[in-house]
Scaffold this motif. Structure first.
Motif, PDB file in Angstrom:
ATOM      1  N   SER A   1       0.823  -1.200   0.000  1.00 52.87           N
ATOM      2  CA  SER A   1       0.000   0.000   0.000  1.00 52.87           C
ATOM      3  C   SER A   1       0.862   1.257   0.000  1.00 52.87           C
ATOM      4  N   VAL A   2       2.105   1.107   0.422  1.00 55.39           N
ATOM      5  CA  VAL A   2       3.047   2.228   0.492  1.00 55.39           C
ATOM      6  C   VAL A   2       4.445   1.632   0.508  1.00 55.39           C
ATOM      7  N   SER A   3       5.437   2.424   0.126  1.00 52.14           N
ATOM      8  CA  SER A   3       6.803   1.908   0.078  1.00 52.14           C
ATOM      9  C   SER A   3       7.557   2.222   1.365  1.00 52.14           C
ATOM     10  N   GLN A   4       8.629   1.482   1.587  1.00 53.08           N
ATOM     11  CA  GLN A   4       9.467   1.701   2.766  1.00 53.08           C
ATOM     12  C   GLN A   4      10.048   3.112   2.770  1.00 53.08           C
ATOM     13  N   GLU A   5      10.430   3.598   1.588  1.00 53.38           N
ATOM     14  CA  GLU A   5      11.016   4.940   1.491  1.00 53.38           C
ATOM     15  C   GLU A   5      10.011   6.018   1.889  1.00 53.38           C
ATOM     16  N   VAL A   6       8.781   5.893   1.411  1.00 57.37           N
ATOM     17  CA  VAL A   6       7.750   6.885   1.742  1.00 57.37           C
ATOM     18  C   VAL A   6       7.442   6.840   3.239  1.00 57.37           C
ATOM     19  N   VAL A   7       7.372   5.644   3.809  1.00 50.82           N
ATOM     20  CA  VAL A   7       7.103   5.509   5.240  1.00 50.82           C
ATOM     21  C   VAL A   7       8.222   6.131   6.069  1.00 50.82           C
ATOM     22  N   ALA A   8       9.466   5.891   5.688  1.00 47.55           N
ATOM     23  CA  ALA A   8      10.595   6.470   6.411  1.00 47.55           C
ATOM     24  C   ALA A   8      10.521   7.999   6.384  1.00 47.55           C
ATOM     25  N   PHE A   9      10.136   8.543   5.232  1.00 46.80           N
ATOM     26  CA  PHE A   9      10.009   9.997   5.090  1.00 46.80           C
ATOM     27  C   PHE A   9       8.880  10.532   5.973  1.00 46.80           C
ATOM     28  N   LEU A  10       7.705   9.882   5.916  1.00 46.47           N
ATOM     29  CA  LEU A  10       6.562  10.338   6.716  1.00 46.47           C
ATOM     30  C   LEU A  10       6.836  10.173   8.214  1.00 46.47           C
ATOM     31  N   THR A  11       7.579   9.136   8.576  1.00 44.42           N
ATOM     32  CA  THR A  11       7.937   8.936   9.986  1.00 44.42           C
ATOM     33  C   THR A  11       8.703  10.133  10.529  1.00 44.42           C
ATOM     34  N   ARG A  12       9.660  10.609   9.749  1.00 41.53           N
ATOM     35  CA  ARG A  12      10.437  11.777  10.178  1.00 41.53           C
ATOM     36  C   ARG A  12       9.548  13.015  10.299  1.00 41.53           C
ATOM     37  N   LEU A  13       8.590  13.142   9.373  1.00 49.82           N
ATOM     38  CA  LEU A  13       7.697  14.303   9.416  1.00 49.82           C
ATOM     39  C   LEU A  13       6.815  14.277  10.661  1.00 49.82           C
ATOM     40  N   VAL A  14       6.272  13.089  10.994  1.00 47.62           N
ATOM     41  CA  VAL A  14       5.413  12.965  12.180  1.00 47.62           C
ATOM     42  C   VAL A  14       6.212  13.296  13.436  1.00 47.62           C
ATOM     43  N   LYS A  15       7.387  12.722  13.561  1.00 51.12           N
ATOM     44  CA  LYS A  15       8.224  12.971  14.735  1.00 51.12           C
ATOM     45  C   LYS A  15       8.644  14.429  14.833  1.00 51.12           C
ATOM     46  N   SER A  16       8.774  15.094  13.685  1.00 46.90           N
ATOM     47  CA  SER A  16       9.230  16.487  13.663  1.00 46.90           C
ATOM     48  C   SER A  16       8.094  17.484  13.852  1.00 46.90           C
ATOM     49  N   GLY A  17       6.853  17.004  13.876  1.00 52.05           N
ATOM     50  CA  GLY A  17       5.731  17.893  14.151  1.00 52.05           C
ATOM     51  C   GLY A  17       5.125  18.568  12.946  1.00 52.05           C
ATOM     52  N   TYR A  18       5.217  17.957  11.771  1.00 56.67           N
ATOM     53  CA  TYR A  18       4.545  18.506  10.594  1.00 56.67           C
ATOM     54  C   TYR A  18       3.044  18.216  10.686  1.00 56.67           C
ATOM     55  N   ASN A  19       2.234  19.201  10.297  1.00 56.79           N
ATOM     56  CA  ASN A  19       0.785  19.010  10.255  1.00 56.79           C
ATOM     57  C   ASN A  19       0.436  18.265   8.969  1.00 56.79           C
ATOM     58  N   ILE A  20      -0.173  17.087   9.107  1.00 54.87           N
ATOM     59  CA  ILE A  20      -0.414  16.216   7.958  1.00 54.87           C
ATOM     60  C   ILE A  20      -1.911  15.996   7.785  1.00 54.87           C
ATOM     61  N   PHE A  21      -2.375  16.187   6.550  1.00 54.68           N
ATOM     62  CA  PHE A  21      -3.783  15.974   6.210  1.00 54.68           C
ATOM     63  C   PHE A  21      -3.859  14.799   5.247  1.00 54.68           C
ATOM     64  N   ILE A  22      -4.737  13.832   5.554  1.00 58.65           N
ATOM     65  CA  ILE A  22      -4.874  12.625   4.733  1.00 58.65           C
ATOM     66  C   ILE A  22      -6.189  12.714   3.964  1.00 58.65           C
ATOM     67  N   SER A  23      -6.098  12.665   2.639  1.00 57.29           N
ATOM     68  CA  SER A  23      -7.299  12.757   1.804  1.00 57.29           C
ATOM     69  C   SER A  23      -7.486  11.471   1.017  1.00 57.29           C
ATOM     70  N   GLY A  24      -8.702  11.292   0.501  1.00 63.23           N
ATOM     71  CA  GLY A  24      -8.996  10.098  -0.289  1.00 63.23           C
ATOM     72  C   GLY A  24     -10.490   9.892  -0.413  1.00 63.23           C
ATOM     73  N   GLY A  25     -10.877   8.997  -1.295  1.00 63.81           N
ATOM     74  CA  GLY A  25     -12.282   8.689  -1.486  1.00 63.81           C
ATOM     75  C   GLY A  25     -12.800   7.717  -0.443  1.00 63.81           C
ATOM     76  N   THR A  26     -14.083   7.373  -0.554  1.00 60.92           N
ATOM     77  CA  THR A  26     -14.692   6.419   0.368  1.00 60.92           C
ATOM     78  C   THR A  26     -13.998   5.057   0.260  1.00 60.92           C
ATOM     79  N   GLY A  27     -13.635   4.493   1.414  1.00 56.79           N
ATOM     80  CA  GLY A  27     -13.015   3.175   1.419  1.00 56.79           C
ATOM     81  C   GLY A  27     -11.577   3.146   0.949  1.00 56.79           C
ATOM     82  N   SER A  28     -10.921   4.309   0.888  1.00 56.28           N
ATOM     83  CA  SER A  28      -9.535   4.341   0.416  1.00 56.28           C
ATOM     84  C   SER A  28      -8.529   4.039   1.527  1.00 56.28           C
TER      85      SER A  28
END
Length: 410
Positions: free
Chosen positions: A172-199
């Motif tokens: 569903s996602v790659s290791q590289e993208v997860v590693a990047f998002l992990t750093r963003l979450v730990k660093s306090g970036y405001n993250i908005f998750i969008s998508g359709g129904t059931g995504s």
């Protein structure tokens, strides 16, 4: 062959309604009635077991729905009146052979579900959102609004919260993208998750939460409490409340966001924004609550920004430019999810919100999922890195260098 409703009536006749009947006593009564029925007419052993289970569920649980709820391969239950039940199983929608014996039995189940969430649903108030004890989300629409009978839609969630490692294993996602998002979450970036129904927005939000530092105070705000945040000791869960039959006592998402600001949160997580509460969420993001998260329905990243603008205008008459500045200032990253034609859920895009310039919100696409073909009916593809993140202040403040490694690792 003897019908379940006939057995149901016999059990009702013998139940002592003046006192509470225990599960063991009820089970014994069901077995005796089935044994007596078997003496009148031959009932195969497998059919007896099935009838016994269905009768117990009818008296103690959610009737024939219980079987669907206990099947972990079923993720969605759609009831269109008494005769049409559809199930999403392993990503595919199929029609069940099960039927409710009568409209009364279906309505009994609906009232049981609503009462369990302290909600009221009737002809005067025919629409309600509720949840089951296992966290499953329920939407009910009754006649006269629903023309073809009571409509019940149940979205099931896994008993155990899905981790990011599982999402990686499901591609569903790659290791590289997860590693990047992990750093963003730990660093306090405001993250908005969008998508359709059931995504998979709620699932992805749950998975991202595992990277929130454990020493922070987190407040979650939802219409119905669905989030299962992992290992966060200082966690406060708030849930909206509908008005009572007199039209009083309603507590909205807006009310909860406002009171959450007085509860000393480090981060605020709004399960989903659907309306005027978008303005309150943006104000929370712009008042020092770094690392906050939320989700919303949209078909693309740019569509999500347009929807946020519209939702803010639903509750406040202010210039569009001022709204866009609030969005550009409050949201750092948008993660857009989608459901592909093979029914798989994927992260399709990770985009940085750069700011507001010349009447537009400027975006910087960071990662995008690109299809490479199909194999055995499964969509194949990979995540391509398009650009580097521009706003690195929070990363640097958290101890990360441009390479993404921590100060200690550098």
């Amino acid at each position: 062959m003897i019908q379940e409703d006939q057995l149901h009536s016999r059990i009702l006749e013998e139940l002592d309604m003046s006192r509470e009947t225990g599960d063991a006593e009820l089970t014994g009564l069901i077995h005796r009635i089935l044994r007596e029925a078997g003496e009148e007419e031959y009932i195969p052993l497998s059919k007896k077991a099935e009838l016994g289970r269905e009768l117990f569920n009818a008296f103690r649980k959610l009737n024939l729905l219980q079987e669907f709820l206990e099947d972990e391969n079923i993720t969605e239950i759609m009831i269109n009146g008494t005769q049409n039940i559809f199930l999403e199983k392993n990503g595919r929608i199929c029609r069940s052979q099960k039927r409710f014996a009568s409209s009364d039995k279906l309505e009994d189940v609906i009232q049981q579900i609503a009462a369990g969430s302290n909600r009221i649903v009737n002809e005067a108030s025919p629409i309600v959102d509720a949840r089951l004890s296992d966290g499953s989300r329920v939407n009910v629409v009754l006649p006269p609004v629903a023309v073809n009978g009571p409509i019940v839609t149940i979205r099931k969630f896994p008993k155990e919260a899905i981790t990011m490692e599982q999402l990686i294993s499901w591609e569903s996602v790659s290791q590289e993208v997860v590693a990047f998002l992990t750093r963003l979450v730990k660093s306090g970036y405001n993250i908005f998750i969008s998508g359709g129904t059931g995504s998979g927005k709620t699932t992805f939000l749950n998975a991202l939460s595992q990277y929130i530092p454990g020493d922070e105070r987190i407040i979650t705000i939802e219409d119905n409490a669905e989030l299962k945040l992992l290992e966060l000791p200082n966690l406060v869960t708030l849930e909206a409340r509908n008005a009572n039959t007199e039209g009083e006592g309603e507590i909205t998402i807006r009310d909860l966001i406002k009171t959450a600001l007085r509860m000393r949160p480090d981060r605020i997580i709004v399960g989903e924004v659907r309306g005027a509460e978008a303005m309150d969420m943006l104000q929370a993001l712009n008042t020092g609550h770094d690392g906050s998260l939320s989700t919303g329905h949209a078909n693309s990243t740019s569509d999500m920004l347009s929807r946020l603008e519209t939702m803010v205008l639903m509750g406040m008459d202010i210039p569009l430019g001022a709204i866009q500045r609030q969005i550009a200032s409050g949201i750092d990253i948008i993660v857009h999810l989608g459901r592909l034609r093979d029914k798989s859920r994927r992260v399709l895009e990770v985009t940085e919100v750069l700011g507001y310039l010349n009447g537009e919100i400027c975006l910087n696409p960071l990662y995008i999922f690109k299809e490479t073909g199909e194999k055995d009916g499964k969509v194949m593809g990979s995540w391509e890195k398009l650009h580097e993140i521009t706003n690195k202040e929070k990363l640097l403040a958290a101890g990360y260098k441009d390479t993404g490694k921590s100060m200690d690792d550098a």
